[in-house]
Design an enzyme around this catalytic site. Structure first.
Site, mmCIF file in Angstrom:
data_model
loop_
_atom_site.group_PDB
_atom_site.id
_atom_site.type_symbol
_atom_site.label_atom_id
_atom_site.label_comp_id
_atom_site.label_asym_id
_atom_site.label_seq_id
_atom_site.Cartn_x
_atom_site.Cartn_y
_atom_site.Cartn_z
ATOM 1 N N ASP A 62 0.671 -1.349 -0.067
ATOM 2 C CA ASP A 62 0.026 -0.082 0.027
ATOM 3 C C ASP A 62 0.803 1.382 0.036
ATOM 4 O O ASP A 62 1.351 1.486 1.107
ATOM 5 C CB ASP A 62 -0.789 0.171 1.211
ATOM 6 C CG ASP A 62 -2.090 -1.000 1.014
ATOM 7 O OD1 ASP A 62 -2.679 -1.092 0.074
ATOM 8 O OD2 ASP A 62 -2.250 -1.625 2.198
ATOM 9 N N ARG A 70 3.800 2.430 2.938
ATOM 10 C CA ARG A 70 4.655 1.851 3.763
ATOM 11 C C ARG A 70 6.090 1.835 3.682
ATOM 12 O O ARG A 70 7.053 1.598 4.540
ATOM 13 C CB ARG A 70 4.453 0.124 3.512
ATOM 14 C CG ARG A 70 2.661 0.133 3.498
ATOM 15 C CD ARG A 70 2.158 0.307 4.877
ATOM 16 N NE ARG A 70 0.670 -0.218 4.647
ATOM 17 C CZ ARG A 70 -0.205 0.130 5.342
ATOM 18 N NH1 ARG A 70 0.134 1.500 6.287
ATOM 19 N NH2 ARG A 70 -1.568 -0.124 5.300
ATOM 20 N N ARG A 135 -7.110 10.600 1.650
ATOM 21 C CA ARG A 135 -6.697 9.289 0.761
ATOM 22 C C ARG A 135 -7.560 9.588 -0.601
ATOM 23 O O ARG A 135 -6.959 9.117 -1.808
ATOM 24 C CB ARG A 135 -6.928 8.073 1.348
ATOM 25 C CG ARG A 135 -6.110 7.778 2.607
ATOM 26 C CD ARG A 135 -6.858 6.556 3.150
ATOM 27 N NE ARG A 135 -6.755 5.400 2.410
ATOM 28 C CZ ARG A 135 -7.163 4.232 2.547
ATOM 29 N NH1 ARG A 135 -7.807 4.013 3.749
ATOM 30 N NH2 ARG A 135 -6.916 3.035 1.961
ATOM 31 N N LYS A 165 -9.779 1.422 -5.624
ATOM 32 C CA LYS A 165 -10.286 0.745 -4.423
ATOM 33 C C LYS A 165 -10.955 1.947 -3.891
ATOM 34 O O LYS A 165 -10.937 3.260 -4.077
ATOM 35 C CB LYS A 165 -9.478 0.268 -3.281
ATOM 36 C CG LYS A 165 -8.284 1.129 -2.901
ATOM 37 C CD LYS A 165 -7.186 0.487 -2.001
ATOM 38 C CE LYS A 165 -6.225 1.456 -1.610
ATOM 39 N NZ LYS A 165 -5.032 0.658 -0.695
ATOM 40 N N HIS A 166 -12.321 1.748 -2.786
ATOM 41 C CA HIS A 166 -12.968 0.539 -2.808
ATOM 42 C C HIS A 166 -14.254 0.291 -3.182
ATOM 43 O O HIS A 166 -15.256 1.063 -2.553
ATOM 44 C CB HIS A 166 -12.961 0.450 -1.141
ATOM 45 C CG HIS A 166 -11.394 0.854 -0.471
ATOM 46 N ND1 HIS A 166 -11.293 2.112 -0.273
ATOM 47 C CD2 HIS A 166 -10.628 -0.131 0.097
ATOM 48 C CE1 HIS A 166 -9.988 2.107 0.311
ATOM 49 N NE2 HIS A 166 -9.773 0.790 0.684
ATOM 50 N N HIS A 178 -12.051 -1.151 9.244
ATOM 51 C CA HIS A 178 -10.884 -1.952 9.842
ATOM 52 C C HIS A 178 -11.345 -2.315 11.427
ATOM 53 O O HIS A 178 -10.717 -3.519 11.861
ATOM 54 C CB HIS A 178 -9.689 -0.998 9.768
ATOM 55 C CG HIS A 178 -9.095 -0.644 8.617
ATOM 56 N ND1 HIS A 178 -9.489 0.358 7.898
ATOM 57 C CD2 HIS A 178 -8.087 -1.388 8.040
ATOM 58 C CE1 HIS A 178 -8.886 0.604 6.770
ATOM 59 N NE2 HIS A 178 -7.844 -0.701 6.642
ATOM 60 N N ASP A 248 -10.437 -6.853 0.102
ATOM 61 C CA ASP A 248 -9.729 -6.116 1.066
ATOM 62 C C ASP A 248 -9.109 -7.111 2.080
ATOM 63 O O ASP A 248 -9.645 -8.277 2.258
ATOM 64 C CB ASP A 248 -10.547 -5.095 1.573
ATOM 65 C CG ASP A 248 -9.808 -3.964 2.248
ATOM 66 O OD1 ASP A 248 -8.557 -3.983 2.580
ATOM 67 O OD2 ASP A 248 -10.456 -2.924 2.382
#
Length: 341
Positions: A62, A70, A135, A165-166, A178, A248
């Site tokens: 990601d 990351r 985002r 996404k998503h 999450h 996901d």
């Protein structure tokens, strides 16, 4: 053969247990997290080792920009996509040009590290969702579509496949999938007209989609990623999308409605996903692997499209990818410092 499970590892190099898991036929992908990253040189050594063990593995990360990236140490810290949306309000041509360059820069660095693709871009609206927020490129599809299109062109120019996404849209749901069950009770027509248009308009440029772990209860009782109605009836038949469908992360709280990890990946694959992600729990990954041992292998031709154009040369502790990379990085960093909120 590429299997149907994408999993992760705990550290910065492969353990013997990791190696044995990588060799399981139904493992098809690896996703890297911040804990796996020390430097560009170390990441490339890790991804090279993964391919020595399993030459057909797909490796993902990601690397959206902003708060979701990351690869940090030694890599360009990219702006959040929402910054391009802010600039687009006053200078649309410049914003689109910078978005294209940012897509290229992200992809060039990720590929150099030996990673096939980043799960990007986010095509959700920046509406009520705290987990989406900046985002997203913008608050409306009229701004998202040209900016995301430019970003996708940059990714493709660098040699990277894209994942929108998503689907069909997480931006209009307050709950963070999450950590909680997420339910969107709007009628299908509203979702279609408001949230789905960025996905639909950009489908010709997209190689893959990631369905949301959201229950659109006026459409189907299952989260979109577990819903044959969303995946087979709407995406495959009505919208004619023939790209890859990634679940996901099946360890997310909103996915738990399907049961244990084995039941979750079975539900995702039975609904029509090509590959399921099980992250941050080796126990769950092993349960998922056992749960699909007898499943048929996924569509190989489709998954092969996700393979990145990874350069042969290795990289050092500091990235040095040539003049275009250096100039683009400097321009994107200047933009980030000038326009960051």
């Amino acid at each position: 053969m590429i299997g149907a499970l994408m999993l992760d590892i705990a550290g910065t190099e492969l353990t013997q247990e990791d190696i044995e898991l990588l060799q399981a036929p139904q493992v098809g992908g690896m996703i890297l997290f911040g804990r796996n990253i020390e430097s560009p040189e170390q990441v490339r050594a890790l991804t090279d080792h993964m391919r020595q063990v399993r030459p057909d593995i797909l490796i993902a990360v990601d690397q959206e920009g902003g708060r979701v990236q990351r690869l940090k140490n030694g890599f360009t810290l990219l702006p959040a996509m929402g910054r391009f949306g802010e600039l687009y309000l006053t200078e649309p041509e410049k914003a689109a040009e910078l978005a294209e360059q940012c897509g290229w820069l992200m992809a060039a660095e990720v590929l150099a590290a030996g990673i096939d693709f980043s799960f990007a871009p986010v095509l959700d609206l920046n509406d009520v969702s705290d987990v989406i927020g900046d985002r997203s490129f913008a608050k409306n599809m009229q701004d998202i579509i040209p900016l995301a299109s430019a970003f996708l062109k940059g990714m493709k120019r660098a040699g990277m496949a894209s994942t929108g996404k998503h689907f069909p849209g997480h931006g209009s749901v307050k709950a963070d999938s999450h950590v909680a069950a997420a339910v969107d009770s709007r009628p299908y027509d509203e979702i279609y007209q408001k949230d789905m248009q960025s996905f639909i308009q950009l489908m010709p440029q997209l190689d893959a989609l990631m369905p949301a772990h959201v229950i659109y209860d006026q459409v189907d009782p299952n989260p979109a990623g577990f819903s044959a109605h969303w995946i087979q009836n709407i995406l495959r038949q009505e919208l004619k999308f023939d790209g890859v469908l990634f679940s996901d992360d099946l360890s997310m709280q909103a996915a738990c409605v399907a049961g244990g990890a084995d039941a979750r990946i079975q539900a995702a694959l039975n609904a029509g996903c090509d590959m399921g992600l099980v992250c941050n729990s080796r126990e769950s990954a092993c349960a998922a692997l056992a749960g699909i041992a007898d499943f048929p292998m996924p569509n190989q031709q489709r998954l092969e499209r996700m393979r990145g154009c990874i350069p042969q040369r290795s990289i050092g502790a500091a990235l040095e990818l040539g003049d275009e990379w250096a100039q683009t990085r400097d321009r994107i960093l200047d933009f980030k410092h000038q326009y960051s909120a």
